[in-house]
Enzyme design. Structure first.
Site, PDB file in Angstrom:
ATOM      1  N   ASP A   1       0.860  -1.179   0.000  1.00  0.00           N
ATOM      2  CA  ASP A   1       0.000   0.000   0.000  1.00  0.00           C
ATOM      3  C   ASP A   1       0.903   1.237   0.000  1.00  0.00           C
ATOM      4  OD1 ASP A   1       0.905   0.340   2.620  1.00  0.00           O
ATOM      5  OD2 ASP A   1      -1.077   0.208   3.528  1.00  0.00           O
TER       6      ASP A   1
ATOM      7  N   CYS B   1       2.416  -3.498   4.237  1.00  0.00           N
ATOM      8  CA  CYS B   1       1.584  -2.321   4.511  1.00  0.00           C
ATOM      9  C   CYS B   1       2.202  -1.616   5.715  1.00  0.00           C
ATOM     10  CB  CYS B   1       0.114  -2.708   4.742  1.00  0.00           C
ATOM     11  SG  CYS B   1      -0.231  -3.669   6.226  1.00  0.00           S
TER      12      CYS B   1
ATOM     13  N   THR C   1       1.556  -1.964   9.015  1.00  0.00           N
ATOM     14  CA  THR C   1       1.852  -2.891  10.114  1.00  0.00           C
ATOM     15  C   THR C   1       2.086  -4.327   9.671  1.00  0.00           C
ATOM     16  OG1 THR C   1      -0.468  -3.476  10.479  1.00  0.00           O
ATOM     17  CG2 THR C   1       0.408  -1.567  11.715  1.00  0.00           C
TER      18      THR C   1
ATOM     19  N   HIS D   1       7.161 -24.961   9.556  1.00  0.00           N
ATOM     20  CA  HIS D   1       6.026 -25.659  10.154  1.00  0.00           C
ATOM     21  C   HIS D   1       4.696 -25.422   9.451  1.00  0.00           C
ATOM     22  CE1 HIS D   1       8.019 -26.363  14.341  1.00  0.00           C
ATOM     23  NE2 HIS D   1       8.737 -26.833  13.333  1.00  0.00           N
TER      24      HIS D   1
ATOM     25  N   HIS E   1       3.773 -31.697  10.460  1.00  0.00           N
ATOM     26  CA  HIS E   1       3.404 -30.335  10.064  1.00  0.00           C
ATOM     27  C   HIS E   1       2.519 -30.350   8.813  1.00  0.00           C
ATOM     28  CE1 HIS E   1       6.095 -29.012  13.136  1.00  0.00           C
ATOM     29  NE2 HIS E   1       7.089 -29.667  12.577  1.00  0.00           N
TER      30      HIS E   1
END
Length: 154
Positions: free
Chosen positions: A8, A65, A67, A98, A133
């Protein structure tokens, strides 16, 4: 290897630096993010990254972005995507080992460029371990397809 990268407006400079870093490693980079400082919605950027990966247009994706949280939430709405927001290398490595995560997300307002490079390297250098996994990743896929899990899988 081909990596799709999207962003963004908050992550414009970070995207450019990470894309150049990847190109310097001989990795092909496909840009689906904005190249403008004008407001650009992170859900759209996350969607474009995730869609490209899900459709096989890239081996994996990086979405950035402010965060890393919102863009990861958007990317995870695309079937077949296992996106994660990350701010340090250990979790990045473990997401691949994992969870076989295929879209790495981070925040340009949370991590600096050098730390972002370490996060990217940890993820790219890790290998999915499979085994127990894989069973868990298969459960995530089942949940994605059916909207539920059978309790007897415990």
């Amino acid at each position: 290897m081909k990596i799709v990268i999207g962003n963004d407006h908050a992550a414009l400079e970070m995207k450019r630096e990470i894309a150049e870093y990847l190109k310097g490693k001989g990795i092909e980079v496909l840009n689906v993010g904005t190249d403008s400082p004008e407001r650009y919605p992170y859900p759209l950027a996350g969607y474009h990254v995730a869609k490209t990966v899900a459709e096989g247009g890239a081996d994996c994706g990086i979405a950035i972005c402010g965060t890393g949280i919102g863009i990861s939430l958007a990317a995870n709405k695309v079937p077949g995507i296992r996106a994660f927001a990350c701010s340090e290398p250990y979790s990045s490595e473990m997401a691949k080992r994992h969870n076989n995560a295929n879209v790495l997300c981070f925040g340009a307002r949370v991590v600096g460029t050098e730390l972002a490079k370490r996060i990217v390297d940890a993820w790219l250098n890790a290998e999915f371990e499979g085994g127990r996994h894989k069973e868990r990743v298969d459960m995530i896929t089942e949940l994605e397809r059916n909207g539920r899990l059978e309790e007897n899988r415990l």
